[in-house]
Design a protein around this motif. Structure first.
Motif, PDB file in Angstrom:
ATOM      1  N   ASP A   6       0.967  -1.102   0.060  1.00 23.27           N
ATOM      2  CA  ASP A   6       0.162  -0.039  -0.022  1.00 23.27           C
ATOM      3  C   ASP A   6       1.091   1.149   0.038  1.00 23.27           C
ATOM      4  N   THR A  26      -1.354  -1.266  -3.997  1.00 22.55           N
ATOM      5  CA  THR A  26      -2.789  -0.126  -4.103  1.00 22.55           C
ATOM      6  C   THR A  26      -2.055   1.187  -3.583  1.00 22.55           C
ATOM      7  N   THR A  27      -2.882   2.098  -4.321  1.00 23.40           N
ATOM      8  CA  THR A  27      -2.464   3.491  -4.024  1.00 23.40           C
ATOM      9  C   THR A  27      -3.811   4.365  -3.784  1.00 23.40           C
ATOM     10  N   ASN A  28      -3.626   5.477  -3.151  1.00 22.27           N
ATOM     11  CA  ASN A  28      -4.799   6.116  -3.120  1.00 22.27           C
ATOM     12  C   ASN A  28      -4.227   7.752  -3.090  1.00 22.27           C
ATOM     13  N   LEU A  31      -1.429   8.677  -0.835  1.00 20.94           N
ATOM     14  CA  LEU A  31      -0.175   8.235  -1.401  1.00 20.94           C
ATOM     15  C   LEU A  31       0.754   8.618  -2.399  1.00 20.94           C
ATOM     16  N   LYS A  83      -9.836   1.952  -8.773  1.00 20.14           N
ATOM     17  CA  LYS A  83     -10.152   2.384  -7.496  1.00 20.14           C
ATOM     18  C   LYS A  83     -11.656   3.141  -7.468  1.00 20.14           C
ATOM     19  N   THR A 107     -13.260   0.757  -2.862  1.00 19.12           N
ATOM     20  CA  THR A 107     -12.339   1.112  -1.713  1.00 19.12           C
ATOM     21  C   THR A 107     -13.269   1.785  -0.611  1.00 19.12           C
ATOM     22  N   PHE A 129     -11.451  -1.282   5.504  1.00 14.69           N
ATOM     23  CA  PHE A 129     -10.287  -0.712   5.854  1.00 14.69           C
ATOM     24  C   PHE A 129     -10.368  -1.085   7.570  1.00 14.69           C
ATOM     25  N   ARG A 132      -8.506   1.733  10.218  1.00 15.31           N
ATOM     26  CA  ARG A 132      -9.560   2.811  10.583  1.00 15.31           C
ATOM     27  C   ARG A 132     -10.900   2.513  11.337  1.00 15.31           C
ATOM     28  N   ALA A 163      -7.716  -3.940   3.875  1.00 16.56           N
ATOM     29  CA  ALA A 163      -6.874  -2.682   3.662  1.00 16.56           C
ATOM     30  C   ALA A 163      -6.726  -1.979   4.869  1.00 16.56           C
ATOM     31  N   SER A 164      -6.063  -0.902   5.125  1.00 21.37           N
ATOM     32  CA  SER A 164      -5.663  -0.215   6.223  1.00 21.37           C
ATOM     33  C   SER A 164      -4.946  -1.183   7.383  1.00 21.37           C
ATOM     34  N   ARG A 166      -2.204  -2.248   9.765  1.00 16.97           N
ATOM     35  CA  ARG A 166      -1.232  -1.577  10.399  1.00 16.97           C
ATOM     36  C   ARG A 166      -0.186  -2.450  11.190  1.00 16.97           C
ATOM     37  N   THR A 183      -3.480  -5.645   1.853  1.00 20.68           N
ATOM     38  CA  THR A 183      -2.462  -4.663   1.399  1.00 20.68           C
ATOM     39  C   THR A 183      -1.818  -3.711   2.506  1.00 20.68           C
TER      40      THR A 183
HETATM   41  C1  E4P Z   1      -6.231   0.867   0.755  1.00 23.29           C
HETATM   42  O1  E4P Z   1      -6.290   0.681  -0.486  1.00 23.29           O
HETATM   43  C2  E4P Z   1      -5.959   2.172   1.340  1.00 23.29           C
HETATM   44  O2  E4P Z   1      -4.928   2.824   0.379  1.00 23.29           O
HETATM   45  C3  E4P Z   1      -5.222   1.892   2.664  1.00 23.29           C
HETATM   46  O3  E4P Z   1      -5.071   0.764   3.004  1.00 23.29           O
HETATM   47  C4  E4P Z   1      -5.543   2.925   3.907  1.00 23.29           C
HETATM   48  O4  E4P Z   1      -4.890   2.795   4.690  1.00 23.29           O
HETATM   49  P1  E4P Z   1      -4.615   3.698   5.913  1.00 23.29           P
HETATM   50  O5  E4P Z   1      -5.829   3.778   6.861  1.00 23.29           O
HETATM   51  O6  E4P Z   1      -3.519   3.368   6.510  1.00 23.29           O
HETATM   52  O7  E4P Z   1      -4.441   5.194   5.209  1.00 23.29           O
END
Ligand code: E4P
Length: 217
Positions: A6, A26-28, A31, A83, A107, A129, A132, A163-164, A166, A183
């Protein structure tokens, strides 16, 4: 289980790819901002480096513009997963892109009902996520369990992309539940390799081996 990174940092992606264990990226928008690079340039570079799916996120709120953005992103490379957010407009766009056989990653999923809608819209990936979710006092992994049960109940082939992420416990729990993909940032992936008993065991073997005076090569 597949491992995606990610990040939009190409150096991290190259390092992770060198392990042979990287299945996608994965990007957003956050990022991309952090990378400090041009969106199209960095996505193209990542898609060239990694053979698996590379998520590029749309930003328009309405279906028509989102679809145009999605088609433009998909044209960057064959392995782009567009996405879209888990909104009504996002799911309309998901359906339209899937009709053109373009991979879609839905997403910002925070409920099992949202995940059900994404699967009905034909999503290739659903991104719940977990980090989060934990942050606001819910249990992110319970969400993954619920989605797994629902998708199995109806035979949906949408892949659960956790996703997300940690920390390693998120990855462990995802694997136990049977999520398809996790991811994670590069530092979280590196932690998966580590165990203090591996380090101390290696130090002991190194010491004893040195005392034998032998050499394998
Ligand atoms: C998923 O595709 C998101 O880019 C990502 O996992 C968000 O993670 P974060 O809550 O650490 O920003």
């Amino acid at each position: 289980m597949k491992f995606f990174l990610d990040t939009a940092n190409i150096d991290e992606i190259r390092e992770a790819n060198a392990t042979g264990l990287l299945d996608g990226v994965t990007t957003n928008p956050s990022l991309i901002k952090k990378s400090g690079r041009d969106f199209f340039e960095v996505i193209a570079e990542i898609a060239d480096e990694v053979k698996g799916p590379v998520s590029a996120e749309t930003t328009a709120p309405d279906h028509e513009t989102m679809l145009k953005e999605g088609l433009k992103c998909a044209a960057i490379a064959d392995n782009i997963a567009v996405k879209v957010p888990l909104t009504m407009e996002g799911l309309k766009t998901c359906k339209a892109l899937r009709a053109k056989d373009i991979m879609v990653n839905v997403t910002l999923c925070f409920s099992a009902n949202q995940a059900l809608l994404a699967a009905k819209a034909g999503a290739t990936f659903i991104s719940p996520f977990v980090g989060r979710h934990d942050d606001v006092g819910f249990n992110g992994m319970e969400l993954i369990e619920d989605i797994r049960i629902i998708y199995d109940n109806y035979g949906f082939d949408t892949e659960i992309l956790v996703a997300s992420v940690r920390h390693p416990t998120h990855v462990l729990e995802s694997a136990r539940i049977g999520a398809d993909v996790a991811t994670m940032p590069w530092d979280a992936m590196q932690k998966l390799f580590k165990h203090p008993l591996t380090d101390s065991g290696l130090a002991g073997f190194d010491k004893d081996w040195a005392a034998t005076g032998f050499s394998i090569l």
